[in-house]
Design an enzyme around this catalytic site. Structure first.
Site, mmCIF file in Angstrom:
data_model
loop_
_atom_site.group_PDB
_atom_site.id
_atom_site.type_symbol
_atom_site.label_atom_id
_atom_site.label_comp_id
_atom_site.label_asym_id
_atom_site.label_seq_id
_atom_site.Cartn_x
_atom_site.Cartn_y
_atom_site.Cartn_z
ATOM 1 N N SER A 136 -18.633 -40.500 8.580
ATOM 2 C CA SER A 136 -18.817 -41.601 7.629
ATOM 3 C C SER A 136 -18.189 -42.910 8.101
ATOM 4 O O SER A 136 -17.672 -43.685 7.300
ATOM 5 C CB SER A 136 -18.286 -41.211 6.243
ATOM 6 O OG SER A 136 -19.000 -40.089 5.747
ATOM 7 N N GLU A 166 -22.405 -29.445 13.554
ATOM 8 C CA GLU A 166 -23.690 -28.933 13.046
ATOM 9 C C GLU A 166 -24.231 -27.845 13.971
ATOM 10 O O GLU A 166 -24.852 -26.886 13.522
ATOM 11 C CB GLU A 166 -24.688 -30.098 12.895
ATOM 12 C CG GLU A 166 -24.311 -30.965 11.707
ATOM 13 C CD GLU A 166 -24.673 -32.431 11.841
ATOM 14 O OE1 GLU A 166 -25.514 -32.782 12.684
ATOM 15 O OE2 GLU A 166 -24.094 -33.238 11.076
ATOM 16 N N GLY A 208 -23.038 -41.311 12.931
ATOM 17 C CA GLY A 208 -24.289 -40.678 12.504
ATOM 18 C C GLY A 208 -25.128 -41.666 11.716
ATOM 19 O O GLY A 208 -25.833 -42.501 12.282
ATOM 20 N N GLY A 209 -25.037 -41.593 10.399
ATOM 21 C CA GLY A 209 -25.889 -42.392 9.506
ATOM 22 C C GLY A 209 -25.971 -43.869 9.868
ATOM 23 O O GLY A 209 -27.068 -44.445 9.904
ATOM 24 N N GLY A 226 -21.359 -37.251 6.985
ATOM 25 C CA GLY A 226 -22.504 -37.458 6.098
ATOM 26 C C GLY A 226 -22.166 -37.382 4.620
ATOM 27 O O GLY A 226 -23.047 -37.301 3.776
ATOM 28 N N HIS A 249 -21.007 -30.194 18.647
ATOM 29 C CA HIS A 249 -21.032 -30.856 17.333
ATOM 30 C C HIS A 249 -20.916 -29.796 16.235
ATOM 31 O O HIS A 249 -21.450 -28.698 16.368
ATOM 32 C CB HIS A 249 -22.330 -31.650 17.179
ATOM 33 C CG HIS A 249 -22.294 -32.572 16.003
ATOM 34 N ND1 HIS A 249 -22.530 -32.130 14.718
ATOM 35 C CD2 HIS A 249 -22.012 -33.889 15.916
ATOM 36 C CE1 HIS A 249 -22.393 -33.159 13.885
ATOM 37 N NE2 HIS A 249 -22.082 -34.233 14.584
ATOM 38 N N LYS A 285 -29.055 -37.666 15.624
ATOM 39 C CA LYS A 285 -29.364 -36.331 15.068
ATOM 40 C C LYS A 285 -30.886 -36.122 15.081
ATOM 41 O O LYS A 285 -31.560 -36.637 15.971
ATOM 42 C CB LYS A 285 -28.740 -36.182 13.679
ATOM 43 C CG LYS A 285 -27.223 -36.464 13.717
ATOM 44 C CD LYS A 285 -26.480 -36.064 12.479
ATOM 45 C CE LYS A 285 -24.997 -36.392 12.639
ATOM 46 N NZ LYS A 285 -24.186 -35.971 11.499
ATOM 47 N N GLU A 301 -14.156 -35.047 14.645
ATOM 48 C CA GLU A 301 -15.035 -35.218 13.488
ATOM 49 C C GLU A 301 -14.655 -34.204 12.411
ATOM 50 O O GLU A 301 -15.085 -33.038 12.476
ATOM 51 C CB GLU A 301 -16.499 -34.991 13.888
ATOM 52 C CG GLU A 301 -17.011 -35.967 14.926
ATOM 53 C CD GLU A 301 -18.534 -36.145 14.834
ATOM 54 O OE1 GLU A 301 -18.970 -37.285 14.894
ATOM 55 O OE2 GLU A 301 -19.261 -35.141 14.669
ATOM 56 N N ASN A 343 -25.123 -41.064 17.270
ATOM 57 C CA ASN A 343 -25.756 -39.748 17.253
ATOM 58 C C ASN A 343 -26.886 -39.803 16.237
ATOM 59 O O ASN A 343 -26.643 -39.762 15.039
ATOM 60 C CB ASN A 343 -24.711 -38.685 16.870
ATOM 61 C CG ASN A 343 -25.322 -37.296 16.735
ATOM 62 O OD1 ASN A 343 -26.493 -37.095 17.064
ATOM 63 N ND2 ASN A 343 -24.529 -36.347 16.256
HETATM 64 P P1 13P Z 1 -22.001 -39.615 9.774
HETATM 65 O O1 13P Z 1 -21.578 -40.896 10.438
HETATM 66 O O2 13P Z 1 -23.388 -39.658 9.206
HETATM 67 O O3 13P Z 1 -20.972 -39.108 8.811
HETATM 68 O O4 13P Z 1 -22.096 -38.507 10.947
HETATM 69 C C1 13P Z 1 -21.038 -38.366 11.821
HETATM 70 C C2 13P Z 1 -21.460 -37.459 12.916
HETATM 71 O O5 13P Z 1 -21.666 -36.278 12.718
HETATM 72 C C3 13P Z 1 -21.660 -38.046 14.244
HETATM 73 O O6 13P Z 1 -21.816 -37.063 15.210
#
Ligand code: 13P
Length: 256
Positions: free
Chosen positions: A215, A99, A236-237, A175, A97, A13, A169, A11
């Site tokens: 993470s 967010e 994510g990251g 994050g 998600h 983002k 999640e 993802n």
């Molecule tokens: P991180 O891997 O940056 O923690 O993000 C996870 C996420 O929200 C994937 O959708």
């Protein structure tokens, strides 16, 4: 050993210009674009879907979006529909998600409409659920996950259910560098599998992939991916660099 093929989804983002996205996807395709041991999906921003789709042609890596509107078209300024995503050869779409729930006011009911619209248009939803830190500390994790899961999957029929991918999640792990322990993650994943068994026939619940997100990195992935009900990751990251993403794909191949 399980019959479920592991899935690693990136993802991205709100990151990467179109040019940056092309460079990232080229690195991913070069390293893992031919393997078929695990499923790999990349979810760039809408602005890069078309260029990333071109870069993925002929590879085994699949394309996903990060959101969509539930209607097929119409006066919804700024929105994108399922047929539009299909037109760009997307096969997956992240829905619900945390967010989007937290910053854009997405409700369980709205997410449910999107899940149904995605399935109707042959897009596989990567449907996200997860508790906040306050909810975990209040002992409400399983209740929150149950409410989100049941509401989001309302009206999904037995035939559609195995196309759904669930992503657990925990919001406090996204994050933040704070990963859920393998026990915390496996507990919720097993609980979700149990709920799916109640909602759908057991053989169908056994086919649904449940991803962990929050993470997840090459250093913690092997342990998470070894858990019975953890069928992959929503990253994510660590999905923003080819090297770490490829390492995660390789961790999933090793854990298959
Ligand atoms: P991180 O891997 O940056 O923690 O993000 C996870 C996420 O929200 C994937 O959708």
């Amino acid at each position: 050993m399980t019959s479920r093929k592991k899935l690693i989804a990136g993802n991205w983002k709100m990151n990467k210009t179109s040019a940056d996205a092309s460079a990232l996807v080229a690195g991913i395709v070069e390293a893992v674009g031919r393997q078929t041991d695990v499923d790999v999906v990349v979810c760039p921003p809408f602005t890069s879907l078309e260029s990333v789709a071109k870069a993925l042609e002929g590879s085994t890596v699949k394309l996903g979006a990060q959101n969509m509107h539930h209607e097929a078209g119409g006066a919804f300024t700024g929105e994108i529909s399922a047929p539009m995503l299909r037109g760009l050869f997307a096969t997956h779409v992240i829905l619900g998600h945390s967010e989007r729930r937290a910053y854009f006011g997405e409700t369980d009911a709205a997410i449910n409409q999107k899940v149904l619209a995605a399935l109707k248009n042959q897009l596989r939803p990567i449907f996200c659920v997860g508790e906040t830190l306050a909810e975990r500390e209040a002992g409400a994790t399983l209740k929150v996950v149950q409410t989100q899961l049941e509401a989001g999957l309302q009206g999904v029929n037995q035939d559609q259910a195995s196309s759904v991918v669930i992503a657990y999640e925990p919001v406090w792990a996204i994050g933040t560098g704070k990963v859920a322990t393998t026990e915390q993650a496996q507990e919720v994943h097993a609980f979700i599998r149990g709920l799916l068994t109640k909602l759908f026939a057991a053989p169908i619940a056994g086919k649904v992939r449940i991803l962990y997100g929050g993470s997840m990195k090459p250093s913690n992935a092997p342990e998470l991916l070894a858990q019975k009900d953890i069928d992959g990751g929503l990253i994510g990251g660590a999905s923003l660099e080819a090297r770490s993403f490829v390492e995660l794909v390789n961790a999933a191949i090793a854990a298959k």
